[in-house]
Scaffold this motif. Structure first.
Motif, PDB file in Angstrom:
ATOM      1  N   HIS A 140       1.031   8.144 -15.632  1.00  0.00           N
ATOM      2  CA  HIS A 140       1.761   8.180 -14.363  1.00  0.00           C
ATOM      3  C   HIS A 140       1.004   9.081 -13.408  1.00  0.00           C
ATOM      4  N   CYS A 141       0.858   8.645 -12.162  1.00  0.00           N
ATOM      5  CA  CYS A 141       0.102   9.402 -11.165  1.00  0.00           C
ATOM      6  C   CYS A 141       1.028   9.882 -10.051  1.00  0.00           C
ATOM      7  N   ILE A 142       0.799  11.115  -9.588  1.00  0.00           N
ATOM      8  CA  ILE A 142       1.585  11.715  -8.503  1.00  0.00           C
ATOM      9  C   ILE A 142       0.612  12.176  -7.424  1.00  0.00           C
ATOM     10  N   GLY A 143       0.912  11.858  -6.156  1.00  0.00           N
ATOM     11  CA  GLY A 143       0.042  12.291  -5.064  1.00  0.00           C
ATOM     12  C   GLY A 143       0.771  12.254  -3.740  1.00  0.00           C
ATOM     13  N   THR A 144       0.046  12.570  -2.685  1.00  0.00           N
ATOM     14  CA  THR A 144       0.599  12.518  -1.342  1.00  0.00           C
ATOM     15  C   THR A 144       0.304  11.146  -0.739  1.00  0.00           C
ATOM     16  N   GLU A 145       0.513  11.029   0.570  1.00  0.00           N
ATOM     17  CA  GLU A 145       0.236   9.741   1.219  1.00  0.00           C
ATOM     18  C   GLU A 145      -1.243   9.370   1.142  1.00  0.00           C
ATOM     19  N   ASN A 146      -2.108  10.354   0.816  1.00  0.00           N
ATOM     20  CA  ASN A 146      -3.542  10.074   0.688  1.00  0.00           C
ATOM     21  C   ASN A 146      -3.919   9.593  -0.711  1.00  0.00           C
ATOM     22  N   LEU A 147      -2.945   9.376  -1.571  1.00  0.00           N
ATOM     23  CA  LEU A 147      -3.225   8.901  -2.926  1.00  0.00           C
ATOM     24  C   LEU A 147      -4.029   7.600  -2.870  1.00  0.00           C
ATOM     25  N   SER A 148      -5.149   7.585  -3.570  1.00  0.00           N
ATOM     26  CA  SER A 148      -6.066   6.442  -3.546  1.00  0.00           C
ATOM     27  C   SER A 148      -5.350   5.132  -3.877  1.00  0.00           C
ATOM     28  N   GLN A 149      -5.603   4.104  -3.077  1.00  0.00           N
ATOM     29  CA  GLN A 149      -5.021   2.791  -3.339  1.00  0.00           C
ATOM     30  C   GLN A 149      -5.532   2.224  -4.662  1.00  0.00           C
ATOM     31  N   ARG A 150      -6.792   2.497  -4.982  1.00  0.00           N
ATOM     32  CA  ARG A 150      -7.348   2.022  -6.254  1.00  0.00           C
ATOM     33  C   ARG A 150      -6.606   2.647  -7.435  1.00  0.00           C
ATOM     34  N   LEU A 151      -6.298   3.942  -7.325  1.00  0.00           N
ATOM     35  CA  LEU A 151      -5.610   4.616  -8.421  1.00  0.00           C
ATOM     36  C   LEU A 151      -4.163   4.138  -8.531  1.00  0.00           C
ATOM     37  N   ARG A 152      -3.525   3.844  -7.416  1.00  0.00           N
ATOM     38  CA  ARG A 152      -2.153   3.311  -7.447  1.00  0.00           C
ATOM     39  C   ARG A 152      -2.102   2.011  -8.254  1.00  0.00           C
ATOM     40  N   LYS A 153      -3.115   1.152  -8.048  1.00  0.00           N
ATOM     41  CA  LYS A 153      -3.139  -0.133  -8.746  1.00  0.00           C
ATOM     42  C   LYS A 153      -3.513   0.028 -10.217  1.00  0.00           C
ATOM     43  N   ALA A 154      -4.344   1.033 -10.528  1.00  0.00           N
ATOM     44  CA  ALA A 154      -4.802   1.207 -11.913  1.00  0.00           C
ATOM     45  C   ALA A 154      -3.774   1.905 -12.784  1.00  0.00           C
ATOM     46  N   ALA A 155      -2.967   2.788 -12.202  1.00  0.00           N
ATOM     47  CA  ALA A 155      -1.989   3.550 -12.979  1.00  0.00           C
ATOM     48  C   ALA A 155      -0.842   2.660 -13.441  1.00  0.00           C
ATOM     49  N   GLN A 156      -0.215   3.062 -14.555  1.00  0.00           N
ATOM     50  CA  GLN A 156       0.963   2.340 -15.034  1.00  0.00           C
ATOM     51  C   GLN A 156       2.100   2.455 -14.022  1.00  0.00           C
TER      52      GLN A 156
END
Length: 235
Positions: free
Chosen positions: A110-126
């Motif tokens: 699970h990934c946590i970030g701000t509005e700058n959270l990478s779009q690539r990481l959003r798609k790769a994370a569960q």
């Protein structure tokens, strides 16, 4: 069945310490956080060293040192059986490799970030959580008051200073840059193009771009070294 356990790992070079309460709230659905660590350069820890609930891990000053150390320790925790899942607080898309590795082995990530959270990481994370922006308290009720004479018109807003123009222009460039990052060597030509009517050297008082960006407090973050150095907006 044994209750799943999770490691909360924080990219201290990418996430500021003031967000820690929000990070904990976002991770609260992972009921057992048996490991809580934050990684970064101790010389520029930006408040993380004062957070008693976390173990601070000094990653050094090498290129991508923090990212590499987080990946190594995440795999060590998973493969060693210390935890069964990873909660990572960052915004860096380079962690996609870790996300893919864990997903292929059916390990929760699970990934946590701000509005700058990478779009690539959003798609790769569960799964992922974008931390909410703070909003003003709207519970206060207006107080009735007797009518008064109309107030005088407010004074005109002061013109932005040269330094404020530089900040605004750099923020706009970073918003449109890939993954919100701009190579340091590209900053000067891009700023000259964005502010053709401003003497940018005079505006930053003769400082180099690296010196000026560092002097802006927590508005921007410089990552990497040498020719691979780049700048991004602070999370």
């Amino acid at each position: 069945m044994t209750e799943p356990t999770f490691a909360l790992l924080i990219d201290g070079d990418n996430i500021r310490s003031s967000l820690y309460p929000e990070i904990l709230r976002a991770a609260s659905h992972k009921r057992l956080l048996s490991v809580r660590r934050v990684y970064g350069n101790a010389a520029t820890a930006n408040g993380w060293l004062q957070e008693a609930h976390l173990r601070f891990i000094h990653s050094g000053t090498g290129k991508n040192a923090t990212d590499l150390l987080i990946c190594i320790e995440a795999l060590d925790l998973i493969l060693g059986g210390a935890v069964t899942g990873i909660v990572l607080a960052t915004g860096d898309g380079d962690f996609c490799h870790l996300a893919h590795y864990l997903r292929e082995r059916r390990m929760p990530f699970h990934c946590i970030g701000t509005e700058n959270l990478s779009q690539r990481l959003r798609k790769a994370a569960q799964s992922y959580t974008v931390l909410p922006q703070s909003v003003p308290n709207q519970n206060t009720q207006p107080i009735s008051a007797p009518p008064v004479a109309a107030p005088a018109a407010p004074p005109a807003a002061a013109a932005p200073t040269q330094n404020e123009k530089l900040r605004t222009a750099l923020h706009r460039l970073l918003k449109t840059a890939p993954d919100g990052m701009l190579p340091m060597q590209s900053v000067n030509p891009q700023m000259l193009k964005a502010l053709p009517d401003l003497d940018v050297c005079q505006a930053r008082q003769g400082q180099t771009w690296r010196e000026w960006i560092t002097a802006q407090g927590d508005l921007f973050v410089i990552l990497g070294t040498g020719a691979a150095r780049y700048v991004r907006a602070a999370p």
